[in-house]
Design a protein around this motif. Structure first.
Motif, short mmCIF file in Angstrom:
data_model
loop_
_atom_site.label_atom_id
_atom_site.label_comp_id
_atom_site.label_asym_id
_atom_site.label_seq_id
_atom_site.Cartn_x
_atom_site.Cartn_y
_atom_site.Cartn_z
N ARG A 109 -8.92 5.92 -4.46
CA ARG A 109 -8.45 4.46 -4.72
C ARG A 109 -9.31 3.65 -5.32
O ARG A 109 -9.26 3.06 -6.07
CB ARG A 109 -8.18 4.12 -3.06
CG ARG A 109 -8.33 2.62 -2.88
CD ARG A 109 -7.01 1.72 -3.60
NE ARG A 109 -6.94 0.59 -2.99
CZ ARG A 109 -6.54 -0.38 -3.67
NH1 ARG A 109 -6.16 -0.32 -4.96
NH2 ARG A 109 -6.54 -1.60 -3.28
N TYR A 110 -10.72 3.59 -4.80
CA TYR A 110 -11.61 2.92 -5.45
C TYR A 110 -11.97 3.29 -6.93
O TYR A 110 -12.48 2.50 -7.66
CB TYR A 110 -13.17 3.17 -4.62
CG TYR A 110 -13.34 2.51 -3.33
CD1 TYR A 110 -12.21 1.80 -2.92
CD2 TYR A 110 -14.26 2.77 -2.55
CE1 TYR A 110 -12.60 1.15 -1.60
CE2 TYR A 110 -14.54 2.14 -1.48
CZ TYR A 110 -13.76 1.35 -0.75
OH TYR A 110 -13.92 0.91 0.32
N TYR A 158 -1.05 4.29 -1.14
CA TYR A 158 -1.87 5.14 -1.94
C TYR A 158 -2.02 6.62 -0.83
O TYR A 158 -1.92 6.51 0.35
CB TYR A 158 -3.34 4.63 -1.59
CG TYR A 158 -3.42 2.90 -1.77
CD1 TYR A 158 -3.06 2.57 -3.18
CD2 TYR A 158 -3.62 1.95 -0.76
CE1 TYR A 158 -3.14 1.14 -3.46
CE2 TYR A 158 -3.53 0.86 -1.30
CZ TYR A 158 -3.38 0.34 -2.39
OH TYR A 158 -3.17 -1.14 -2.58
N ALA A 169 0.69 -1.27 -0.09
CA ALA A 169 0.02 0.23 -0.02
C ALA A 169 0.86 1.19 -0.06
O ALA A 169 1.75 1.54 1.00
CB ALA A 169 -0.86 -0.07 1.15
N TRP A 210 -3.68 7.06 2.53
CA TRP A 210 -3.76 5.86 3.42
C TRP A 210 -2.88 5.97 4.69
O TRP A 210 -1.82 6.52 4.62
CB TRP A 210 -3.44 4.68 2.56
CG TRP A 210 -3.30 3.25 3.48
CD1 TRP A 210 -4.30 2.73 3.76
CD2 TRP A 210 -1.97 2.66 3.72
NE1 TRP A 210 -3.86 1.54 4.50
CE2 TRP A 210 -2.53 1.72 4.55
CE3 TRP A 210 -0.71 3.21 3.65
CZ2 TRP A 210 -1.47 0.83 4.94
CZ3 TRP A 210 0.34 2.45 4.30
CH2 TRP A 210 -0.03 1.19 4.84
N ASP A 250 -9.81 10.88 -0.48
CA ASP A 250 -8.85 9.79 -0.53
C ASP A 250 -9.09 8.40 -0.90
O ASP A 250 -8.58 7.63 -1.88
CB ASP A 250 -7.75 9.80 0.49
CG ASP A 250 -7.15 11.16 0.65
OD1 ASP A 250 -6.38 11.66 -0.12
OD2 ASP A 250 -7.08 11.47 1.80
N PHE A 254 -7.79 -1.21 -8.39
CA PHE A 254 -8.83 -1.51 -7.64
C PHE A 254 -10.00 -2.31 -8.44
O PHE A 254 -10.48 -3.19 -8.01
CB PHE A 254 -9.48 -0.40 -6.87
CG PHE A 254 -10.46 -0.83 -5.84
CD1 PHE A 254 -9.76 -1.22 -4.44
CD2 PHE A 254 -11.77 -0.53 -5.94
CE1 PHE A 254 -10.78 -1.85 -3.61
CE2 PHE A 254 -12.66 -0.85 -5.06
CZ PHE A 254 -12.25 -1.55 -3.76
N TRP A 272 -8.12 5.90 6.89
CA TRP A 272 -8.02 7.09 5.49
C TRP A 272 -7.79 8.63 6.30
O TRP A 272 -8.44 8.64 7.16
CB TRP A 272 -9.09 6.71 4.57
CG TRP A 272 -8.80 5.62 3.92
CD1 TRP A 272 -9.23 4.19 4.14
CD2 TRP A 272 -8.05 5.44 2.59
NE1 TRP A 272 -8.82 3.43 3.27
CE2 TRP A 272 -8.10 4.02 2.18
CE3 TRP A 272 -7.03 6.25 1.81
CZ2 TRP A 272 -7.63 3.46 1.00
CZ3 TRP A 272 -6.52 5.81 0.59
CH2 TRP A 272 -6.44 4.38 0.19
#
Length: 236
Positions: A73-74, A41, A39, A44, A69, A79, A64
């Motif tokens: 990511r999504y 991100y 990770a 995060w 944020d 992802f 998060w």
């Protein structure tokens, strides 16, 4: 190590997975470890992976900086095209809950801090209460308040209430010193609980549209500021 505090203002995501077998649980845990260890991100903060004890499944407690944020990511192709299909394949059910901590209580022996870590031996209970959006505020008000009686219950360590951002769930994340201690508390007859506790539990049952729970041990964690910590094997 990650800490739980309503004052932090973190967005907390629960990634809840169920599997049919312990072997399926192990496959999800292995895949999750790889994701956590890689990770990087933006926004995060930490991920803490839990392996289920009572019923096969996993829970990832993720902190998060902000909802923006997380949504970034999504929205990422990795992802959408890799992570989502992987867990749809490995798990029999997947539930992603966006929440914020609204109340935390802990035993004085914890020193004013709720820590989640594989270096601890917590018997963790994650209890989810589904609720109609219009009733979430009342459910939170009913449950998320100091409970002095709990501080005297053998084996109690901490509990934290988190409300779902979509207004339809309330989560109780609780730590106990053993399965035996939690089971004794969970099965305690209602007439042996304080009157105000009984009233709160009765009102919560009336407000909730569904309830589900499982118990866990923390098996892995990593934060943006520190190294990963692991527990090689879970012990009953």
């Amino acid at each position: 190590m990650p800490f739980i505090s309503p004052e932090d203002g973190h967005l907390t995501v629960f990634n809840m997975f169920e599997t049919e077998t312990p072997q399926g649980q192990d496959r999800v845990l292995d895949a999750m470890r790889d994701i956590i260890d890689g990770a990087t991100y933006p926004g995060w903060i930490s991920s803490t992976l839990h392996g289920a004890v009572d019923r096969p499944g996993t829970a990832n407690y993720i902190q998060w900086r902000s909802l923006a944020d997380l949504e970034a990511r999504y929205a990422g192709q990795g992802f959408k095209k890799k992570t989502v299909p992987l867990f749809d394949e490995l798990a029999t059910s997947v539930r992603l809950l966006k929440t914020e901590a609204v109340f935390a209580q802990r035993h004085p022996s914890l020193g004013g801090v709720t820590e989640i870590s594989p270096d601890r031996d917590d018997h963790t209970v994650i209890f989810m209460l589904d609720v109609a959006a219009g009733d979430q505020a009342e459910l939170v008000d009913t449950l998320a308040k100091p409970d002095e009686w709990l501080l005297e219950v053998p084996g109690y360590r901490s509990h934290t209430y988190l409300r779902g951002l979509d207004g339809t769930v309330v989560v109780n994340y609780a730590q106990w010193d053993s399965k035996a201690a939690y089971d004794a508390f969970h099965t305690l007859p209602e007439d042996q609980r304080p009157a105000d506790t009984r009233r709160g539990r009765e009102r919560a049952r009336a407000l909730a549209t569904a309830r589900s729970a499982n118990t866990y041990r923390v098996v892995h964690t990593r934060s943006a500021q520190g190294e990963a910590a692991r527990r090689p094997e879970m012990a009953d």
